[in-house]
Design a protein around this motif. Structure first.
Motif, PDB file in Angstrom:
ATOM      1  N   LYS A 197       3.684   6.114   5.935  1.00 34.66           N
ATOM      2  CA  LYS A 197       2.893   5.122   5.203  1.00 34.66           C
ATOM      3  C   LYS A 197       1.406   5.339   5.428  1.00 34.66           C
ATOM      4  O   LYS A 197       0.600   5.276   4.483  1.00 34.66           O
ATOM      5  N   ALA A 198       1.043   5.588   6.674  1.00 27.64           N
ATOM      6  CA  ALA A 198      -0.373   5.784   6.983  1.00 27.64           C
ATOM      7  C   ALA A 198      -0.898   7.066   6.331  1.00 27.64           C
ATOM      8  O   ALA A 198      -2.016   7.090   5.793  1.00 27.64           O
ATOM      9  N   LEU A 199      -0.109   8.139   6.346  1.00 24.09           N
ATOM     10  CA  LEU A 199      -0.521   9.385   5.705  1.00 24.09           C
ATOM     11  C   LEU A 199      -0.674   9.198   4.198  1.00 24.09           C
ATOM     12  O   LEU A 199      -1.631   9.699   3.586  1.00 24.09           O
ATOM     13  N   PHE A 200       0.264   8.483   3.607  1.00 27.04           N
ATOM     14  CA  PHE A 200       0.210   8.231   2.171  1.00 27.04           C
ATOM     15  C   PHE A 200      -1.031   7.414   1.809  1.00 27.04           C
ATOM     16  O   PHE A 200      -1.749   7.737   0.852  1.00 27.04           O
ATOM     17  N   ARG A 201      -1.311   6.358   2.585  1.00 24.05           N
ATOM     18  CA  ARG A 201      -2.476   5.516   2.309  1.00 24.05           C
ATOM     19  C   ARG A 201      -3.784   6.248   2.587  1.00 24.05           C
ATOM     20  O   ARG A 201      -4.782   6.048   1.879  1.00 24.05           O
ATOM     21  N   LYS A 202      -3.774   7.113   3.572  1.00 22.32           N
ATOM     22  CA  LYS A 202      -4.975   7.904   3.846  1.00 22.32           C
ATOM     23  C   LYS A 202      -5.255   8.845   2.668  1.00 22.32           C
ATOM     24  O   LYS A 202      -6.421   9.046   2.287  1.00 22.32           O
ATOM     25  N   ALA A 203      -4.192   9.404   2.093  1.00 19.58           N
ATOM     26  CA  ALA A 203      -4.359  10.241   0.910  1.00 19.58           C
ATOM     27  C   ALA A 203      -4.949   9.446  -0.244  1.00 19.58           C
ATOM     28  O   ALA A 203      -5.813   9.944  -0.979  1.00 19.58           O
ATOM     29  N   LYS A 204      -4.511   8.208  -0.400  1.00 21.33           N
ATOM     30  CA  LYS A 204      -5.055   7.348  -1.464  1.00 21.33           C
ATOM     31  C   LYS A 204      -6.553   7.105  -1.250  1.00 21.33           C
ATOM     32  O   LYS A 204      -7.324   7.089  -2.219  1.00 21.33           O
ATOM     33  N   VAL A 205      -6.945   6.926   0.006  1.00 21.77           N
ATOM     34  CA  VAL A 205      -8.369   6.709   0.306  1.00 21.77           C
ATOM     35  C   VAL A 205      -9.178   7.961  -0.033  1.00 21.77           C
ATOM     36  O   VAL A 205     -10.230   7.894  -0.677  1.00 21.77           O
ATOM     37  N   HIS A 206      -8.681   9.134   0.389  1.00 21.05           N
ATOM     38  CA  HIS A 206      -9.397  10.384   0.091  1.00 21.05           C
ATOM     39  C   HIS A 206      -9.474  10.617  -1.415  1.00 21.05           C
ATOM     40  O   HIS A 206     -10.493  11.108  -1.929  1.00 21.05           O
TER      41      HIS A 206
END
Length: 373
Positions: A268-277
């Motif tokens: 979840k954190a990796l996915f959301r970090k990708a959304k931020v980038h």
């Protein structure tokens, strides 16, 4: 004021009074008696707490003077919630809330902070400070005004989180987290973040680690600390989701970094970090996060979909860059060619002009010789 109808209604006039029903004038020379008025208590007045009409208050019973609670105090309230038409929604007694912590709707939170202990009041709250455009299905429709009958039973200071046991901290922290999830589900992301931050006050590490206190002597087991850590990670992850909704991308990255430091493979954190980038237009970093998430959770549909979306976006950007480069260098080549053509044209023109001048000179000379021959 209530008036005795028997004293004023002509049809109920006393037989002892000579009253002319046609003229309405008494035959007696005495002045007509003024009907006695019944003394009643004045109706309490409504007070506009915010000056906008959003929260109206009417005191029913006065409380103890100078006992208003401060922010963050634990308050115990009894309340009855109804719609504006009187339809009962719920009735609860001895509900514990912390003032200013978004434990209840904003209008009620504001009003409780302006009550004295023992006070009973009635509140009329507009939708935007109650249940808003969402309502509370199935009992409260969207954009509904609500009425609270509230009693402030008690108020006491909040305990320092560090003085609580691990179990108490866990319970309080998760209570705040669940309330944050409730606000997040309603689209109230700012209020959700406030709840998540309060949850971290109970779930975060303290300086020097968590140790037994004098008040609560306990064994702090590794499993208890691990549970607290996992709860904290869950809160940070949820807070990042709310921060992304509000486009607070730097704050979201900080929250996600907290998660990934403890759990580098948190999907979840990796996915959301990708959304931020992606939102910050750093597509290479976004792909890197998604590929790692795909390694941890192969064939995850959300990850695959987002990865395909970003790859498509990258291809589009590359095509745009190629087109821009083509236009830039194409225009440059055209410009050089035009300059060459212009230079060649100028040379030809100069040559033609020179040849014409020379021919005119020859004709002039020939004419001169013929004239004097």
């Amino acid at each position: 004021m209530t008036i005795d109808r028997a004293a004023t209604d002509p049809t109920n006039s006393s037989l002892e009074t000579d009253y002319d029903e046609k003229t309405g004038v008494s035959d007696s020379n005495e002045e007509p008696a003024t009907p006695p008025s019944e003394k009643t208590e004045e109706e309490p007045e409504w007070t506009d707490l915010l000056g906008s009409g959003s929260v109206m208050k009417k005191i029913i019973t006065q409380g103890s003077p100078n006992t208003r609670p401060d922010r963050r105090m634990k308050c115990v309230v009894n309340y009855e919630l109804t719609l504006a038409d009187g339809k009962l929604v719920e009735r609860k007694d001895n509900v514990e809330i912390q003032l200013g912590d978004c434990d209840v709707v904003q209008g009620l939170d504001v009003a409780v902070g302006l009550m004295n202990v023992g006070e009973k009041c009635r509140l009329k709250i507009e939708p935007r400070l109650a249940f808003g455009t969402v309502g509370l299905s199935p009992k409260i429709p969207p954009n509904a005004k609500v009425v609270y009958d509230v009693e402030l039973v008690a108020a006491e200071p909040e305990e320092d989180p560090e003085s609580l046991s691990i179990l108490e901290r866990k319970l309080q922290g998760n209570k705040k987290r669940e309330r944050g999830n409730w606000w997040y589900g309603r689209g109230e992301n700012t209020l959700a973040i406030q709840c998540y931050r309060r949850a971290l006050d109970f779930l975060d590490e303290v300086e020097g680690g968590i140790t037994p206190t004098e008040k609560k002597s306990e064994e702090v087991s590794d499993s208890a600390l691990q549970d607290l850590l996992e709860d904290r990670i869950s809160v940070c992850n949820n807070m990042a989701a709310a921060q992304i909704k509000l486009e607070l991308y730097d704050a979201a990255l900080n929250s996600l970094q907290t998660v990934l430091r403890c759990q580098p493979n948190n999907v979840k954190a990796l996915f959301r970090k990708a959304k931020v980038h992606k939102a910050k237009n750093d597509l290479n970093a976004a792909v890197k996060c998604l590929k790692k998430a795909d390694e941890v959770s192969p064939s995850n549909p959300d990850v695959q979909k987002e990865l395909a979306s970003i790859n498509k976006l990258m291809q589009k950007q590359k095509a745009s860059e190629r087109e821009l480069a083509r236009r830039m260098f194409g225009d440059r080549k055209t410009s050089v060619k035009e300059k060459k053509n212009e230079s060649k044209h100028n040379i030809l023109l100069w040559s033609a002009t020179l040849a014409a001048s020379f021919a005119i000179g020859l004709v002039g000379i020939a004419a001169y010789r013929l004239k004097f021959a």
